[in-house]
Design a protein around this motif. Structure first.
Motif, short mmCIF file in Angstrom:
data_model
loop_
_atom_site.label_atom_id
_atom_site.label_comp_id
_atom_site.label_asym_id
_atom_site.label_seq_id
_atom_site.Cartn_x
_atom_site.Cartn_y
_atom_site.Cartn_z
N ASN A 205 -11.43 1.57 -8.16
CA ASN A 205 -11.68 0.34 -7.43
C ASN A 205 -10.55 0.12 -6.42
O ASN A 205 -9.37 0.06 -6.81
CB ASN A 205 -11.75 -0.84 -8.40
CG ASN A 205 -12.20 -2.13 -7.73
OD1 ASN A 205 -11.63 -2.56 -6.75
ND2 ASN A 205 -13.23 -2.75 -8.29
N TYR B 287 -9.47 -2.36 -4.86
CA TYR B 287 -8.76 -3.64 -4.88
C TYR B 287 -7.75 -3.74 -6.03
O TYR B 287 -6.98 -4.71 -6.09
CB TYR B 287 -9.76 -4.79 -5.00
CG TYR B 287 -10.73 -4.85 -3.86
CD1 TYR B 287 -10.31 -5.19 -2.58
CD2 TYR B 287 -12.08 -4.54 -4.05
CE1 TYR B 287 -11.19 -5.23 -1.51
CE2 TYR B 287 -12.98 -4.58 -2.99
CZ TYR B 287 -12.54 -4.93 -1.74
OH TYR B 287 -13.41 -4.96 -0.68
N LEU C 152 -3.83 -6.59 -9.18
CA LEU C 152 -4.62 -6.84 -7.99
C LEU C 152 -3.80 -6.51 -6.75
O LEU C 152 -2.65 -6.94 -6.63
CB LEU C 152 -5.04 -8.32 -7.96
CG LEU C 152 -5.86 -8.77 -6.74
CD1 LEU C 152 -7.24 -8.12 -6.74
CD2 LEU C 152 -5.97 -10.29 -6.72
N ARG C 153 -4.37 -5.72 -5.86
CA ARG C 153 -3.69 -5.44 -4.59
C ARG C 153 -3.74 -6.70 -3.74
O ARG C 153 -4.83 -7.20 -3.41
CB ARG C 153 -4.37 -4.30 -3.85
CG ARG C 153 -4.29 -2.95 -4.54
CD ARG C 153 -4.91 -1.87 -3.65
NE ARG C 153 -5.08 -0.61 -4.33
CZ ARG C 153 -4.14 0.34 -4.39
NH1 ARG C 153 -2.97 0.14 -3.79
NH2 ARG C 153 -4.38 1.48 -5.03
N THR C 154 -2.58 -7.21 -3.41
CA THR C 154 -2.53 -8.45 -2.64
C THR C 154 -1.23 -8.49 -1.85
O THR C 154 -0.33 -7.67 -2.08
CB THR C 154 -2.64 -9.68 -3.56
OG1 THR C 154 -2.68 -10.87 -2.79
CG2 THR C 154 -1.48 -9.74 -4.55
N ASN D 22 -0.05 -11.54 -9.74
CA ASN D 22 -1.17 -10.68 -9.34
C ASN D 22 -1.61 -9.75 -10.46
O ASN D 22 -2.50 -8.91 -10.26
CB ASN D 22 -0.79 -9.85 -8.12
CG ASN D 22 0.29 -8.83 -8.43
OD1 ASN D 22 1.35 -9.18 -8.95
ND2 ASN D 22 0.05 -7.58 -8.10
N GLY E 189 -11.62 -9.29 -7.43
CA GLY E 189 -11.03 -8.27 -6.57
C GLY E 189 -11.64 -8.27 -5.19
O GLY E 189 -10.94 -8.18 -4.16
N GLU E 190 -12.97 -8.40 -5.13
CA GLU E 190 -13.66 -8.39 -3.85
C GLU E 190 -13.30 -9.63 -3.02
O GLU E 190 -13.23 -9.58 -1.80
CB GLU E 190 -15.17 -8.32 -4.07
CG GLU E 190 -15.61 -6.99 -4.68
CD GLU E 190 -17.06 -7.01 -5.14
OE1 GLU E 190 -17.69 -8.10 -5.03
OE2 GLU E 190 -17.56 -5.96 -5.60
N GLY F 128 -8.71 -9.53 -3.22
CA GLY F 128 -7.92 -8.32 -3.12
C GLY F 128 -7.81 -7.75 -1.73
O GLY F 128 -8.54 -8.12 -0.82
N SER F 129 -6.87 -6.81 -1.60
CA SER F 129 -6.68 -6.10 -0.34
C SER F 129 -6.88 -4.61 -0.59
O SER F 129 -6.53 -4.10 -1.65
CB SER F 129 -5.27 -6.31 0.21
OG SER F 129 -5.00 -7.69 0.38
N ARG F 130 -7.40 -3.94 0.38
CA ARG F 130 -7.54 -2.48 0.28
C ARG F 130 -6.23 -1.80 0.64
O ARG F 130 -5.46 -2.33 1.45
CB ARG F 130 -8.66 -1.97 1.19
CG ARG F 130 -10.07 -2.34 0.71
CD ARG F 130 -11.11 -1.86 1.69
NE ARG F 130 -12.46 -2.10 1.19
CZ ARG F 130 -13.16 -1.23 0.47
NH1 ARG F 130 -12.62 -0.05 0.16
NH2 ARG F 130 -14.38 -1.51 0.05
#
Length: 421
Positions: free
Chosen positions: A340, A342, A357-359, A388, A414-415, A418-420
């Motif tokens: 995933n 995110y 979580l990517r943030t 996060n 996440g969607e 989150g950040s890619r």
């Protein structure tokens, strides 16, 4: 309801919305006054094991109140405390034969630190340094903050904290650095004790490390004459897949701290278990060698009865099977996020699962934390991210369907947030 005068823990009241009132707990759920239910995905801060209000624990509390309330525990004893001590000594790793009661995880660690320092003072050894692990958390009292990571949590109280030696967290691929650092610290013979959260660092971000590292740390303590304190306040009572996390490293610490799941989460109680050598260092005709520690509610009979009922549940019900099933479900849930975009660092140890979580900002004070809490609460889910870091640490009665719903909500979060990479 009139304006509340309650000051809540870890709560910035200037920023928080109205705090929901809970009127009923049952199984894996909290119920509000309007009848809506909230799935307790973090076991109400990691304390509830079998589920809220397990009938056997509630019955033990009710029965005990017909005969006992608090009894001074200096100079007196009672059967719930005596029976529980024998049970704990039987369940803990071998050699932990003495049980000292207190009332919370923080106090159980304070007791452990004082035991370690008292041990060396009483045997005439000049050891007074404590060694702790980077990112660790052991409580919010002065001693426990001192052996925890320096952070925003304790910055205001820095003048009161004592200095400790720190070893790095054994991150994947860098475990040897941790061992080498501890070995170097232990050479000068000043370290009284190493304190660790076995396998999982909780409030530090649900950081996980392998059992072999804990085993190697134990070997170094033995070679250097340093005591090992295992803070199993969160990791005990099945959370990592075994009764105590230390079992997975096949070690016995010199001191073990337990609380949270000790009563199944029903009522406050803590215990610090120690070896006979530590007890004997305080056993003397010299009253100055007494272990000088207590609290007004030490070994509360009602709490001890609740803990005994919890022990009996472990003996009579298929708790180990429930934990194994939950552990497998958590592992499957985490696998959903391996690719995933995110999320990163999806991980699981026993019944504890976590992922980052990517943030834009990370850490406990990351603004994403309150947003995520609100997002989950809107969906009837109690998930309390560490900044996060999203984690699930549910009671053992949670169903596969309920857990799947939690992971669906995490995927949606996440969607949205989150950040890619």
């Amino acid at each position: 309801m009139s304006q509340s005068r309650v000051w809540h823990p870890f709560t910035q009241h200037a920023l928080e919305p109205a705090i929901p009132e809970i009127v009923l707990t049952e199984g894996a759920y909290l119920q509000r006054a309007d009848g809506s239910r909230i799935l307790d995905a973090i076991s109400s801060w990691w304390v509830v094991t079998h589920g809220h209000r397990h009938p056997r624990i509630m019955k033990a509390i009710e029965t005990t109140t017909s005969a006992l309330d608090q009894i001074i525990f200096a100079g007196f004893t009672h059967q719930p405390a005596e029976r529980l001590a024998r049970a704990l000594a039987g369940l803990a790793p071998p050699g932990l034969d003495w049980v000292f009661y207190s009332d919370s995880g923080s106090t159980s660690v304070e007791v452990a630190l004082k035991m370690a320092l008292g041990y060396f003072r009483n045997i005439g050894a000049s050891r007074s340094r404590i060694v702790a692990m980077e990112h660790s958390y052991h409580g919010d009292t002065i001693g426990t903050m001192s052996v925890g990571a320096r952070s925003v949590f304790n910055a205001a109280y820095e003048p009161f904290l004592f200095e400790v030696d720190t070893i790095p967290f054994p991150a994947a691929g860098r475990e040897q650095e941790t061992l080498d650092r501890f070995e170097a610290i232990s050479r000068d013979g000043r370290a009284a004790a190493l304190i660790v959260e076995p396998l999982v660092l909780g409030a530090g971000g649900m950081l996980m490390y392998p059992a072999w590292v804990l085993s190697e740390l134990k070997k170094i303590t033995e070679a250097s004459g340093t005591l090992l304190i295992a803070d199993e306040v969160m990791t005990g009572w099945g959370r990592t897949g075994t009764m105590f996390a230390c079992e997975q490293a096949s070690i016995s610490p010199d001191i073990l701290c337990t609380s949270k799941g000790l009563t199944g989460g029903a009522i406050p109680l803590a215990a610090t278990l120690a070896t006979d050598a530590i007890f004997q260092a305080h056993y003397s005709t010299d009253r100055k060698k007494t272990f000088f520690h207590s609290s007004s509610y030490t070994a509360n009979p009602i709490a001890c009865a609740a803990a005994l009922a919890n022990v009996e549940i472990w003996s009579d019900e298929p708790v180990a099977e429930r934990i194994a099933a939950l552990s497998a479900m958590q592992a499957a849930g985490v696998r959903r996020f391996h690719d995933n975009p995110y999320f990163t660092d999806s991980r699981v140890t026993g019944t504890i699962a976590a992922l980052d979580l990517r943030t834009g900002t990370v850490g406990y004070l990351a603004e994403i934390g309150p947003k995520l809490r609100a997002f989950f609460l809107e969906r009837g889910l109690l998930v309390r991210p560490l900044g996060n870091v999203l984690y699930l640490l549910p009671p053992y009665c949670i169903t596969g369907e309920e857990l799947d719903g939690l992971y669906d909500a995490i995927e949606e979060a996440g969607e949205r947030f989150g950040s890619r990479p």
